[in-house]
Design an enzyme around this catalytic site. Structure first.
Site, PDB file in Angstrom:
ATOM      1  N   ASP A  47      38.940 -51.861  36.329  1.00  0.00           N
ATOM      2  CA  ASP A  47      37.747 -52.171  35.294  1.00  0.00           C
ATOM      3  C   ASP A  47      37.657 -53.815  35.106  1.00  0.00           C
ATOM      4  O   ASP A  47      36.643 -54.298  35.163  1.00  0.00           O
ATOM      5  CB  ASP A  47      38.018 -51.071  34.179  1.00  0.00           C
ATOM      6  CG  ASP A  47      37.605 -49.905  34.462  1.00  0.00           C
ATOM      7  OD1 ASP A  47      37.409 -49.185  33.214  1.00  0.00           O
ATOM      8  OD2 ASP A  47      37.037 -49.592  35.444  1.00  0.00           O
ATOM      9  N   LYS A 124      34.409 -47.319  22.165  1.00  0.00           N
ATOM     10  CA  LYS A 124      33.761 -47.169  23.561  1.00  0.00           C
ATOM     11  C   LYS A 124      34.729 -46.117  24.403  1.00  0.00           C
ATOM     12  O   LYS A 124      35.796 -46.519  24.593  1.00  0.00           O
ATOM     13  CB  LYS A 124      33.516 -48.494  24.164  1.00  0.00           C
ATOM     14  CG  LYS A 124      32.885 -48.240  25.700  1.00  0.00           C
ATOM     15  CD  LYS A 124      32.949 -49.727  26.438  1.00  0.00           C
ATOM     16  CE  LYS A 124      32.143 -49.380  27.620  1.00  0.00           C
ATOM     17  NZ  LYS A 124      32.768 -48.704  28.483  1.00  0.00           N
TER      18      LYS A 124
END
Length: 678
Positions: A47, A124
């Site tokens: 990521d 998140k």
């Protein structure tokens, strides 16, 4: 191409045409990575790398808007739709948030709003985004994010999730309502699922996100129902006119909770940026203690009318932002320290950690390297520590955080006896490495040696995996390599989860391995420090096992890739009567070693005694043929470019190795030059 290939290019020196090509290539690459991540759940880059490249593309297009590529990741959210699923259009576009990577950037977001605002703060979660449509308060269908416009209908699977309301808990439901959320698998459930998958299906998921996404896309909802998935709601999409919308984001989340949805326990309403910083610090520190994996924090303008005023971009809302944690390092807690015994007897301390996500993977163990490192870093049982995982490297404990140390934290001491076989542990010349002296009498060493023996680059017995080796050793069916070739059908089918077909596959695989090359055999018998390259060099030099067994120290050190330490280890290996017995028993079990053909070395001044790297694709050669050809001319072919490299041979799409060679001043030739030299 890899992320480093793009990052290593100095785009500031490119012409407009070259920059256009660079931007197009980068956009295409990110599109491919987005597809791998969002659509088929098989990401190949981290990521962190994706975020860096996306930011780079964004910056380049901001500076050069006339070069913006059409239909790129800058205009889309997520990936394309799998052809095998029914697709449904979202009532309202399912967008994604812009990212920031530092408190400074978060402050910029806050300041740009130009209002004295409250921010709703929440973790998140790293799972699968989902949109659930309710009609008159009843579950109608569920759709994945897809490309943001339409997604995959996965209603039957989502219905199996225990905390998904099938009916809204209200006496006055709106006619239509889209509820958005994240489907996750908590850390402990993920570890339990992977243990089950490894045992029953011989495969595992890389991380909780992949496990959640893979589960939701399964065709059999009965299997999905057995997996402890959870939905955490974070907002709404479309709603009909009769829906009474709360005035704030925080009130909206409380309303969803009253409807029966699960929301995060770690939501917080920050009245100013100082409180945002406090929340950021708290969640960064508590991340390891959460039951589920998070990869950042989300901050949303709390006032709904102000959200509407601030508005949206093509990708998502301007009134919300996602702060992404650095992917490489996180905090965790040392629950215990255990000592593992490796193939050569090396004792390695391993920290058992409170499970934590590092670089997209749940980590519960990390190497401490050796006792000297533990003392140098002052790591104790019970300590808060920083854990790092880079790429596919084994996770390691970087440092302790003594400011959080508990009074009962325990010092780590090196055992005097092997934790597996109780043999004495020796430390030679005060080196950092301690070794169990048990050898083949130590079950841990036996197991690891046998795993090495059957591995792909050794005897390549592909159906005899690590778990089966452990079973066979535990059942006392094998102790030495030759025992593998004595296994029979009845013994294998008598093992747990070994049916007739699996057992026959193992036996066929064993039979297939009986004619190894000499290099493979040398590598398989596990002489200390003798790796693939050394094994090949020894096989090519001696030509037969008989000659190799009789090799003297003086002969060995004359061979390229064989230093004094390896030479001593080889001599010691053949002086051990048990090693000789093990090899002889293998030869007595129909092992037919294939000796290398003697290749007459062609003399070519351009390649003899040169270290060469091959990169790219070639019109007239494949890489294997070219490697063998160069070796036959006396060259040493390596995989990476360094100051010791004499020449880099480049085909098409040479990439970063060409760039590095040019930076280091290494000679570079292309296919046409190569043909002339040959």
């Amino acid at each position: 191409m890899t992320p480093s290939d793009f990052i290593s290019i100095d785009y500031k020196t490119l012409t407009k045409a070259q920059l256009k090509s660079y931007i197009d290539d980068l956009a295409e690459y990110l599109g491919e990575q987005s597809y791998l991540y969002h659509t088929i759940d098989k990401p190949v880059i981290t990521d962190s790398d994706y975020d860096k490249l996306f930011r780079l593309l964004q910056d380049l297009v901001d500076d050069n808007p006339q070069l913006k590529p059409s239909n790129s990741v800058l205009d889309r959210v997520g990936g394309e739709i799998l052809a095998g699923f029914e697709t449904i259009k979202h009532k309202k576009k399912m967008t994604s948030l812009a990212n920031v990577f530092s408190l400074e950037e978060l402050r910029d977001f806050y300041d740009k709003i130009e209002y004295d605002i409250e921010l709703e703060c929440e973790p998140k979660m790293d799972g699968l985004a989902i949109s659930i449509f309710y009609k008159n308060g009843k579950f109608d269908y569920a759709v994945t994010r897809g490309d943001g416009i339409q997604g995959e209908k996965v209603s039957e699977n989502v219905k199996t999730i225990r905390n998904v309301p099938l009916k809204l808990n209200t006496s006055n439901p709106p006619e239509e309502l889209e509820v958005r959320g994240e489907i996750i698998l908590d850390k402990q459930s993920f570890l339990s699922l992977n243990e089950y998958m490894q045992t029953h299906e011989n495969k595992t998921f890389a991380n909780p996100r992949n496990a959640a996404a893979g589960s939701i896309r399964m065709l059999d909802s009965k299997v999905v129902a057995k997996r402890p998935l959870k939905l955490y709601s974070y907002g709404i999409g479309y709603f009909s006119k009769d829906f009474v919308h709360p005035e704030t984001q925080f009130e909206l989340m409380n309303l969803l909770q009253s409807f029966g949805f699960t929301i995060s326990d770690n939501m917080f309403l920050a009245k100013n940026f100082s409180e945002v910083e406090v929340y950021h610090h708290k969640m960064s520190h508590q991340r390891a203690d959460l039951a589920y994996d998070i990869d950042g924090l989300v901050f949303k303008v709390n006032n709904i009318k102000l959200q509407d005023t601030i508005g949206y971009t093509a990708r998502g809302p301007k009134w919300a932002i996602a702060y992404k944690f650095p992917a490489e390092e996180v905090e965790s807690e040392v629950l215990n320290v255990e000592f593992q015994v490796g193939r050569t007897g090396a004792i390695t301390p391993v920290a058992r950690l409170k499970p934590v996500a590092v670089g997209g993977v749940i980590v519960s163990n990390a190497t401490l390297h050796n006792i000297n490192e533990i003392k140098r870093k002052d790591i104790r049982v019970g300590d808060r520590v920083i854990v790092r995982r880079a790429g596919d490297v084994i996770p390691e404990v970087v440092k302790s955080l003594p400011q959080y140390r508990k009074p009962d934290a325990q010092m780590v001491e090196m055992p005097t006896n092997c934790p597996v076989c109780d043999s004495a542990i020796e430390n030679i010349n005060d080196q950092a490495i301690y070794r169990c002296t048990g050898g083949w009498h130590c079950q841990a060493q036996t197991t690891e040696r046998l795993k090495h023996f059957v591995s792909r680059k050794a005897m390549d017995i592909d159906k005899l995996g690590a778990k089966l080796i452990e079973q066979l050793v535990a059942a006392d069916l094998i102790k030495y390599p030759a025992d593998i070739y004595k296994l029979n059908f009845e013994q294998l089918t008598g093992l747990e989860r070994m049916g007739a077909k699996s057992s026959q596959n193992v036996l066929d695989s064993i039979t297939k391995s009986k004619e190894p090359s000499l290099a493979r055999f040398i590598f398989a018998i596990g002489i200390k420090d003798v790796g693939e390259v050394s094994s090949e060099a020894l096989a090519n030099h001696f030509g037969s096992l008989e000659s190799f067994r009789e090799a003297k120290f003086e002969q060995l050190i004359e061979i390229n890739d064989i230093g004094e330490i390896i030479a001593k280890n080889i001599v010691s290996f053949w002086q051990d009567s048990l090693n000789i017995q093990i090899v002889d028993e293998l030869l007595g079990n129909s092992i037919n070693i294939q000796n290398p053909e003697k290749i007459e070395q062609a003399h070519n001044e351009s390649f003899t005694n040169k270290t060469i790297v091959i990169t790219g694709t070639f019109e007239n050669y494949n890489r294997t043929e070219l490697t063998q050809l160069l070796k036959s001319m006396g060259a040493k072919v390596t995989s990476s470019v360094s100051k010791k490299t004499d020449m880099v041979i480049c085909g098409d799409n040479a990439g970063s190795k060409l760039t590095k060679a040019q930076d280091l001043g290494v000679e570079v030739i292309f296919e046409e030059d190569l043909q002339n030299l040959l």
